[in-house]
Design a protein around this motif. Sequence first.
Motif: not given
Lengths: 385, 206
Positions: B176, B181-182, B185-186
Amino acid sequence: MSESLPKPIRIFKDTVEAVVHTASSWVDTCAERAVRDGLGWVPEGEVQTAPAHRPNPTTAGHIMKDGRVTPPGRQTVPTSVPVSGAASKFADTEEIGWLESGRRELPYRRDRQWAVPQMWWEMAFGGIGAATYTVSSAARNPTGMAVGWALAAGGKGILLLADLGRPERFPRVFVRPDTSWIARGSWAFGAFAAGGAVSLLPFLPQPVRTGATALANTGAVVLAVYDGLFLNHAKAVQSWLPREVPALFAANAVQAGAALSGALATTQPRWMRCLGLASGAASGTLQALYIRKLGEGNTASRLSARELVEGLQRDRFVVAGGMIGTVVPAVLTICAPNSKRARAVAGAAAAVGLEHLRRAVLQAGIHAPVIDPPRTRPIGEGRTN
Amino acid sequence: MRLGMLVDVDRCIGCDTCAIACKTENNLPDDVWWNNVWTVGGEQDHTPAKTPGGPSMWFLTVACQHCDNPPCVPVCPTGATFKREKDGVVLIDYDKCIGCGACVEACPYDGVRTRNADVIRRANPFPLGGYDVQPQQPATVSKCTFCEQRLEEGRTPACVEVCPARARFFGDLDDPDSEVSKLLETRESFTLHPEAGTNPSVHFLK
């Protein structure tokens, strides 16, 4: 590491490819001559997309859309509408353009890997050979068993090897029967080839031959359907995914096997005629269901339906596979059950139908791009149904 | 660990540098491209489509999607195609491949793998790219490996390193805290052919 295949392997592959391609184009030429000269009919596949680029039929060889070339002077200038602009009940004009226009970006394209003569002849030999062996063994007809075994073990075996990129690594094909239908089919092929060979040796004791026949029949049942099953797992080609494909191949093989066994026997028992009629009816029904399923699918699926019913494969799927391969043997079985000549014609027609049906299904396989090309007009515009 | 790649289609300029770097790094034969750059627009390279809303063009770079549920693995009769346990990268063992083409026909992402010709030809008479890259073999199937030889050295795939627009990101999708992954997510993203159920490790950022 060598950058080229060993020479004997290359010679083997090239020889088989040349023989099979020559045989296929000879069959094509004969069929075409019968259609053109006998019926005066211009196959739709000959129709060009751009009339301005159409070669002069009296001076140049004519390149058809499936790549075949007809010799000069034998073409009839087509009068029907071009394929790419033709009305279709399966796809709109823009979707047809994605396949036919030769676009470089995100094309829909016809399969090139498996839609080759080695593959459809291999499937044809396997299907008709396995079914002929099984039906003949039930009828206790050693001639039919021998012919079926020779077709499936010999014809399919050689083509199976030649179609591999690396035939010398063939023993590896048995490694993953738990997940791969190619591996399962290879095991079935091995059982059929070995069992069938033993069952045909007259000097062996009867119990041994009976056991070998049972082993061969088990392999034959798998051989008759596994072509359809491994196509079923080729997820890149939508038109091979419906469940009807293996069922259609199996029904078609049983019908052809019954017809060929009847042609090779001195008399055709009643149960064999019934089997032929029932499997013929099943084959015809499955063809219709298959097209209906394709017509309800996505763009690639509907383009394949168009190929089979309206496009390049119509003559093979509908005329050869449906009419000649299914209807003709059934009519002859009903009308002339005791005529040896009629049984021979029925056997030949069923064999022709079986080969063309498999060829049509393979050649109608279309690969979709990773995403659909952007539409230049709202969806539904230009749709003709 | 599950290695994955993100491609920012908003930043991609369709320069083909990733495709060239891939071909060079992996010493690919003539006519074999593991990485393709598609123009989502007109019928030819770098041409826009005339859509009802005006001209439209963007680029999609497509190689093996290194799926979590790869359809090419179960159909391989020899076990040559496999998914590596430690990082989820899908690879082909050229020594086991028999060139049956089952993986080519099973892959819903058209054009990401090729069966080499019976005789491998190269424009250059000398080898290019990675020193320890798995040598190509005739009549076997090959595809993107996420530059496994570079991964072993702790480097990123060649296409990620060379991208002049910095449109490519590479890392562990299971971590994560990783950049990929970031970003997932964004940012809004999509995968190719989600209906195929393959769960690709390559995501495209919108």
